[in-house]
Write an enzyme that holds these catalytic residues in place. Structure first.
Site: not given
Ligand code: OXD
Ligand code: MN
Length: 589
Positions: A73, A201, A210, A230, A252, A254, A277, A374
């Site tokens: 991002r 992306y 998002k 989130h 993100s 974690c 998410d 990913r």
């Molecule tokens: C983030 C995702 O960046 O979920 O939080 O991809």
């Molecule tokens: Mn996320």
């Protein structure tokens, strides 16, 4: 007579000038056709958009390599274009809507020349849910069309649902020529419109995720009295079969996906996945908080995923029920035609291409898979999917967790004294940065409620909205803080994490049901060590004590940082949270 939707699509086609416009119906048959186009026709940076992986070991799986400048991002190129700058707040980049549109119109003129424009009708949320939203995204790349098929409920029925309505959620996306200098992700909250150019992306290009489900939806939630967060949503089943529903906000990369799909280390406990998410939270007629996951897929970080860290994800990735599963920017073992990544169960490949598609030299010390590589797969591949996932009403939440990656200071788990104190705990959250966004890794940044990059309006007002939500509930969830990442003096993680995090969830469930009492401290209630189920674990007592150590000096440094951060919101920052701050500051003195 054309519909508002058809007129909107025509208008975008006149601007972007594709060679053809194709309306997707969301069927599997269509997905196979688009995949063929991605394999044989479309190219990114000279490489095919998709590469078919070994179908025996990775059924229905494909590898995608992004443009090398387009791997995360781009927060500095992301704007929220409210009518006034103050509405966007210090937490967002802002541009006046007319200026943003003029800029993007110029960049978008002819940007789809020679390409197919895919029109994607999709729902965020179960179509029968009163909270679901009908949306349409336009894109010019098969990767995004495929990813949206996985991540949302895409169907031509959404076109009927929109019918003659003007107020559907709109997204215009083009990868254009991937030029990072011409890359923008612009949000127009008053029109429920996202316009994204120059990036493929996920977080920049899958506009239902998002961009809509957090940035625009958080603004909608402010107007309509709900929250877009989130957060993981999960159900934790105890040995008696009782299920407690919990949401957890973590920044993100974690470990949200690992938490949502946890394989419990305690016998008799089971985690049911509802989302990894995003959570939309509404107050139900019963005065409780109810959560739905607007998404239908997982878009998770690959490196580190293995049978040890997330066996349920490994099984889901190999299950291949839903077509297709995508890997983005992993390495490729060229001997076996399988994806590979750092932290995988499979041994180092002898011959491999790195995430850019270049021969990988192990001796070079460079990563074979991108740290933010990913997987994208349907939730329906997951054996831990909750039977309640498709319940249009969602699930009632008993506990909210705020977590972050903190190698020092923050205890393994602690409990807020009240909703207001819990909101303060979420607001002061900080976390060490990861590879999910383009910034230096490992630097501590404040990330309230893990929403800093995703709140579509001034976070001062957002905190006020959280406080108001608390007042709307007669039976609000309890709020907890967690930190799996504390290190000892030798720099080693103290807590084993992953499946052992169930021990923390068990204590949280015991607190929800008032089966145990916490020890009161100035940061909140911490568990008595004997109330934690540590059976089968072998952590020395002094290390356990370290997990809960409260370092006054460290906290006073932290409070100085928190004060600076809160002050940045000026008048919009709620007095109630200053009150909570002062209580802690007084207690430390
Ligand atoms: C983030 C995702 O960046 O979920 O939080 O991809
Ligand atoms: Mn996320």
């Amino acid at each position: 007579m054309s519909t508002p939707l058809e007129r909107w699509v025509d208008e975008q086609a006149r601007l972007t000038k594709p060679k053809k416009v194709y309306w997707c119906d969301g069927s599997e048959e269509e997905a196979h056709r688009i995949m063929e186009i991605g394999i044989h026709e479309e190219k990114i940076n000279g490489l095919p958009v998709f590469h078919e992986l070994d179908q025996k070991s990775w059924p229905k799986s494909y590898l995608h390599r992004s443009h090398p400048t387009d791997v995360a991002r781009t927060e500095h190129l992301t704007y929220v274009c409210h009518s006034k700058k103050e509405l966007a707040g210090p937490n967002n980049n802002w541009m006046a809507p007319e200026e943003a549109k003029a800029k993007l119109t110029k960049l978008s003129d002819g940007c789809m020349r020679g390409k197919t424009m895919y029109v994607l009708p999709y729902m965020m949320g179960h179509p029968d849910s009163p909270y679901a939203k009908a949306c349409v995204q336009i894109t010019d790349v098969s990767y995004v069309a495929m990813s949206m098929r996985i991540m949302t409920r895409m169907s031509k029925k959404v076109i009927e649902k929109i019918g003659n309505k003007e107020n559907f959620v709109k997204g215009l996306h083009s990868v254009a020529d991937f030029d990072p200098n011409k890359r923008f992700i612009m949000h127009f909250p008053d029109e429920q419109f996202v316009w994204s150019i120059g990036s493929g992306y996920g977080g920049n290009a899958l506009l239902g995720k998002k961009c809509f489900s957090l940035r625009l939806a958080s603004w909608l939630g402010l107007q309509e009295g709900w929250l877009a967060e989130h957060m993981v949503i999960m159900g934790v089943e105890d040995p008696k079969g009782n299920v407690t529903y919990i949401t957890a906000a973590l920044p993100s990369a974690c470990g949200k996906t690992n938490l949502a799909m946890m394989q419990s280390a305690l016998p008799g406990y089971k985690v049911w996945t509802l989302g990894d998410d995003i959570a939309w939270l509404n107050v139900g007629p019963d005065g409780r908080l109810w959560a739905i996951n607007p998404e239908a897929g997982f878009f998770g970080v690959v490196p580190g995923t293995s049978m040890k860290t997330n066996p349920n994800m490994m099984t889901a990735l190999k299950k291949g029920d839903f077509y297709p599963t995508l890997f983005t920017n992993t390495a490729l073992n060229t001997d076996t035609n399988e994806p590979w990544w750092e932290g995988a169960d499979a041994p180092l490949p002898v011959n491999a291409l790195d995430w850019r598609g270049k021969p990988w030299d192990k001796a070079s010390g460079s990563k074979a898979a991108h740290p933010n590589s990913r997987f994208t797969l349907s939730v329906y591949n997951s054996r831990t999917l909750s039977p309640e996932f498709d319940n249009p009403k969602g699930v009632p939440i008993s506990a909210i967790i705020f977590g972050g990656k903190r190698t020092h200071l923050i205890p393994l788990v602690f409990e807020s004294r009240s909703w207001q104190h819990g909101v303060y705990m979420g607001a002061r959250m900080g976390s060490e940065t990861t590879a999910a966004a383009m910034h230096k890794e490992g630097v501590l940044r404040r990330d309230p409620m893990a929403m800093l990059p995703f709140c579509g309006y001034n976070m001062g007002d957002y905190f006020g909205h959280w406080l108001k939500m608390g007042k709307k509930m007669t039976n609000p969830p309890k709020i907890f803080g967690v930190n799996w990442f504390r290190k000892d003096d030798a720099g080693e993680y103290i807590w084993p994490g992953f499946g052992d995090n169930i021990r923390v969830l068990k204590w949280i469930m015991d607190r929800v049901n008032d089966r145990v009492k916490p020890i009161d401290t100035f940061i909140g209630g911490v568990p008595k060590i004997e109330d934690l189920d540590l059976s089968g674990l072998d952590i020395p007592r002094e290390k356990l004590n370290k997990l809960f150590e409260i370092d006054r000096l460290g906290w006073s440094v932290e409070l100085n940082e928190v004060e600076k951060f809160f002050s940045g919101f000026g008048k919009t920052f709620p007095e109630e949270l200053w009150h909570e701050y002062k209580k802690v500051a007084m207690a430390i003195k």
